[in-house]
Design a protein around this motif. Structure first.
Motif, short mmCIF file in Angstrom:
data_model
loop_
_atom_site.label_atom_id
_atom_site.label_comp_id
_atom_site.label_asym_id
_atom_site.label_seq_id
_atom_site.Cartn_x
_atom_site.Cartn_y
_atom_site.Cartn_z
N LEU A 305 40.04 45.15 45.29
CA LEU A 305 39.55 43.78 45.14
C LEU A 305 40.69 42.80 44.91
O LEU A 305 40.61 41.64 45.33
CB LEU A 305 38.54 43.71 44.00
CG LEU A 305 37.06 43.74 44.43
CD1 LEU A 305 36.67 42.48 45.19
CD2 LEU A 305 36.75 44.97 45.27
N THR A 306 41.76 43.26 44.28
CA THR A 306 42.95 42.41 44.14
C THR A 306 43.51 42.08 45.51
O THR A 306 43.84 40.93 45.82
CB THR A 306 44.01 43.11 43.27
OG1 THR A 306 43.45 43.40 41.99
CG2 THR A 306 45.24 42.25 43.11
N VAL A 307 43.63 43.10 46.36
CA VAL A 307 44.13 42.89 47.73
C VAL A 307 43.20 41.96 48.50
O VAL A 307 43.64 41.03 49.17
CB VAL A 307 44.29 44.24 48.45
CG1 VAL A 307 44.57 44.02 49.94
CG2 VAL A 307 45.40 45.06 47.82
N ILE A 332 48.19 37.14 44.41
CA ILE A 332 49.24 37.60 45.33
C ILE A 332 50.35 38.30 44.55
O ILE A 332 50.83 39.37 44.96
CB ILE A 332 49.78 36.41 46.13
CG1 ILE A 332 48.67 35.80 47.01
CG2 ILE A 332 50.97 36.83 46.99
CD1 ILE A 332 49.00 34.44 47.57
N ASP A 333 50.73 37.72 43.41
CA ASP A 333 51.75 38.35 42.57
C ASP A 333 51.26 39.70 42.03
O ASP A 333 52.06 40.65 41.87
CB ASP A 333 52.12 37.44 41.41
CG ASP A 333 52.86 36.19 41.86
OD1 ASP A 333 53.34 36.16 43.00
OD2 ASP A 333 52.93 35.22 41.06
N ALA A 334 49.97 39.80 41.74
CA ALA A 334 49.42 41.07 41.28
C ALA A 334 49.57 42.15 42.35
O ALA A 334 49.84 43.32 42.04
CB ALA A 334 47.96 40.91 40.89
N CYS A 335 49.42 41.76 43.62
CA CYS A 335 49.62 42.73 44.70
C CYS A 335 51.07 43.22 44.73
O CYS A 335 51.32 44.40 44.98
CB CYS A 335 49.27 42.10 46.05
SG CYS A 335 47.50 41.89 46.33
N ALA A 336 52.00 42.32 44.47
CA ALA A 336 53.41 42.73 44.43
C ALA A 336 53.64 43.74 43.33
O ALA A 336 54.38 44.72 43.51
CB ALA A 336 54.30 41.50 44.24
N ARG A 337 53.02 43.54 42.17
CA ARG A 337 53.17 44.52 41.09
C ARG A 337 52.53 45.84 41.46
O ARG A 337 53.08 46.91 41.18
CB ARG A 337 52.54 43.96 39.81
CG ARG A 337 53.31 42.79 39.20
CD ARG A 337 52.86 42.51 37.79
NE ARG A 337 51.45 42.13 37.71
CZ ARG A 337 51.01 40.88 37.87
NH1 ARG A 337 51.87 39.90 38.15
NH2 ARG A 337 49.72 40.62 37.76
#
Length: 351
Positions: A305-307, A332-337
């Motif tokens: 769901l983040t993606v 978007i930053d959460a996806c990077a993490r």
């Protein structure tokens, strides 16, 4: 949106308001005689790619997306109308008076009394309910939503589908995540901004990318957010889940994944998340263990769901020729993490 479709939806909803009247009165309603009965003019509540919704009085008419799988929709409508789910799902209204059957174009199996067609679009009718007030977040029904989900997830397909009727299909959550990523790629081909989202996407197991069956088979809503709850009947009625377009069998963690993802990204306050989680557990929800760390059961769905959220943010911002806003950038930053996590930290729950 087309004026003809909106007009037809309004007329159908108006007719349904008068469904108990004599046939001649319904014919007058169909002819647009709303001014004689005191009904308010039809109002457009939503107009998106996935549906157009028009209200007349206490009835809402919804034109589902073009290309909707009507066999699957009939099965989902049968689920919503199941008396065993009274108090959990808002039940549909008959789409036509019993003496005026309208066969569904191209339908396989028996027609549904809850489904008709207008201007080539499948159409359903629903009672109007009072939605969550977006201007009063302190009164958002997080505990009620969690309890309804737990009750839904504990539901079993007790009754086999009638002969020649479709069985309940798979929950559409993973399919919608895949569509979101495809939409991002189409909107931002080769854009480096999409790279962390794609990296997080590739780290998900096949079922979460809609490439394999889901590992669990509970009855799921498929697209839980606070906009999917209404009070009915009236502003003092019970909270109910609405919109079964994505409902079906799948991993119940998907229905908890959006608030879980918001919590993990820092967008949902911890106290709200723990109220939601505690209510779900108290109601016997099967998506997470009864106590202790819930994340082993939620990890994959929350990452997916983040993606999905980040992909839609990038697609939308590209279409509007702007940079992602602050909230969009958080996801978007959460996806990077997520993409930077060592594989061994996610492998346990990715197969």
């Amino acid at each position: 949106m087309t004026t003809a479709l909106v007009t037809a939806l309004g007329a159908l909803a108006h007719e349904a308001v008068h469904a108990g009247a004599h046939r001649a009165d319904r014919e007058a309603a169909r002819a647009g005689a709303g001014e004689r009965c005191g009904c308010p003019p039809p109002a457009v509540l939503a107009d998106r790619a996935d549906g157009t919704v028009v209200r007349c009085g206490g009835v809402v008419a919804k034109a589902h997306a073009p290309g909707t799988d009507t066999a699957a929709l009939r099965a989902r409508l049968r689920l919503a109308a199941d008396p065993g789910l009274t108090g959990i799902l808002l039940a549909p209204l008959p789409a036509r008076p019993a003496e005026d059957p309208l066969p569904e174009a191209g339908a396989a199996g028996p027609a549904s009394p809850f489904l008709t067609e207008l201007h080539g679009r499948p159409v359903t009718l629903w009672p109007h309910g009072e939605p969550v007030d977006p201007d009063d977040p302190d009164r958002a029904p997080w505990e009620e939503a969690a309890t309804l989900l737990a009750r839904l997830h504990r539901t079993r397909s007790r009754h086999p589908a009638p002969a020649a009727s479709p069985a309940l299909p798979a929950m559409r959550g993973p399919a919608k995540a895949a569509l979101a990523v495809a939409r991002m790629c189409a909107a931002r081909p080769g854009d480096p901004a999409a790279a962390p989202v794609l990296a997080a996407w590739r780290g998900l197991p096949g079922w979460a990318r809609d490439e394999a069956p889901a590992p669990a088979h509970a009855v799921c809503h498929g697209d839980l957010h606070l906009g999917q709850l209404v009070r009915h009947p009236g502003a003092d009625g019970a909270w109910l889940l609405i919109d079964v377009d994505d409902a079906g069998l799948g991993d119940p963690a998907w229905d908890l994944a959006r608030p879980a993802a918001w919590y993990a990204a820092g967008l949902l306050p911890p106290e709200v998340w723990f109220r939601f989680l505690s209510a779900y557990r108290a109601a016997g929800g099967p998506a997470v263990r009864a106590d202790g760390d819930p994340w082993p059961g939620l990890d994959v769905a929350a990452r997916a769901l983040t993606v999905q959220t980040a992909a839609l943010a990038l697609a939308k911002s590209a279409a509007e020729h702007r940079a992602p806003d602050e909230v969009e950038q958080v996801m978007i930053d959460a996806c990077a993490r997520i993409a930077s996590l060592p594989p061994e930290l996610t492998a346990e729950h990715s197969s």
